[in-house]
Design a protein around this motif. Structure first.
Motif: not given
Length: 279
Positions: A170-197
């Motif tokens: 879902v994050l990938k789709e939001l990043l590719e969308g037309n709505t600017p994102i000013n901050l992403v905050y993530a918490i969960g398994p380390a591997v998930m946070m790495k992929v988010v980064a």
């Protein structure tokens, strides 16, 4: 001694407890945590302060029963006591007006994402949340997150609730969308946070993660929670737990998280074999 006022099982192996702790409740801010010992011989574990109750004298803790200590904690009943509870510890989340914020919680990390999303919404941000779990039976705080966010995306690995897939899809789709994102905050398994980064880095979107390393004393003295951020050693308990995701050495973090898995497994098996009868 800290009295357990109420207890609720939110999902398989995920427990919510309201614990009487007026001094901590009066000071706790989003992003901070406590260190607790179930009893005098127990190990010290960190847990995020999810919320403070209406009386302002009790804190809500949510944890997953994954080892001996959390299993033992989960078997305590309302009216019983936790031996030690220290906090609030760590630096609070930097809450200010960013604009459009995407808050991501994976697994029991949703419990830690909730107070942050709530605070960011109160600060005037537009908050989009993405929460996920392996299946619908493991999904927690969906209603609470929906109340404090402008929009909520739900994902499960097996497709039993919401979208089938990962929060990062879902994050990938939001990043590719037309709505600017000013901050992403993530918490969960380390591997998930790495992929988010890894996903947000090419877009130059400021990204914060709340790290969950092995932690012992929570005061910066023992060094157990050390991580490498921007090439420098930092201690999560006093310098964090939140850091710039693009600066974190996630590979080192994940390696250190696995250091004691065998011993933790042995301790849990021994507890279940010998101590569960009176637990």
């Amino acid at each position: 001694m800290f009295k357990i006022l109420s207890k609720e099982r939110l999902a398989e192996n995920v427990v919510s407890m309201l614990v009487e702790a007026p001094l901590i409740a009066g000071k706790a801010k989003p992003g901070q945590f406590v260190i607790l010992r179930v009893d005098e011989k127990g190990e010290r574990i960190p847990l995020t302060v999810v919320s403070v109750d209406e009386s302002g004298k009790a804190i809500r803790l949510i944890f997953q029963e994954v080892g001996k200590t959390t299993t033992k904690l989960g078997r305590l009943r309302p009216g019983e006591y936790i031996s030690d509870l220290v906090g609030p510890l760590g630096r609070p989340t930097e809450v200010k007006s960013y604009g459009h914020v995407v808050v991501i919680g994976g697994g029991v990390g949703v419990a830690e994402a909730y107070p942050v999303a709530k605070a960011l919404k109160s600060a005037g941000n537009r908050v989009t949340a993405i929460i996920g779990a392996r299946s619908k039976d493991l999904l927690i705080l969906e209603d609470e997150m929906r109340e404090v966010c402008d929009s909520l995306h739900v994902c499960t690995d097996d497709g039993s609730k919401g979208r089938k897939g990962f929060v990062t899809d879902v994050l990938k789709e939001l990043l590719e969308g037309n709505t600017p994102i000013n901050l992403v905050y993530a918490i969960g398994p380390a591997v998930m946070m790495k992929v988010v980064a890894d996903l947000t880095r090419p877009y130059g979107v400021h990204t914060m993660v709340s790290l969950n390393p092995i932690m012992v004393d929570g005061t910066g003295m023992c060094g157990a929670c050390r991580v490498t951020v921007g090439g420098e050693t930092r201690f999560v308990c006093v310098d964090g737990p939140e850091f710039d995701a693009h600066m974190v050495d996630f590979q080192e973090l994940m390696t250190r998280q696995r250091m004691y898995l065998d011993k933790e497994k042995m301790a849990l098996e021994k507890y279940l074999r010998e101590g569960a009868a009176d637990g």
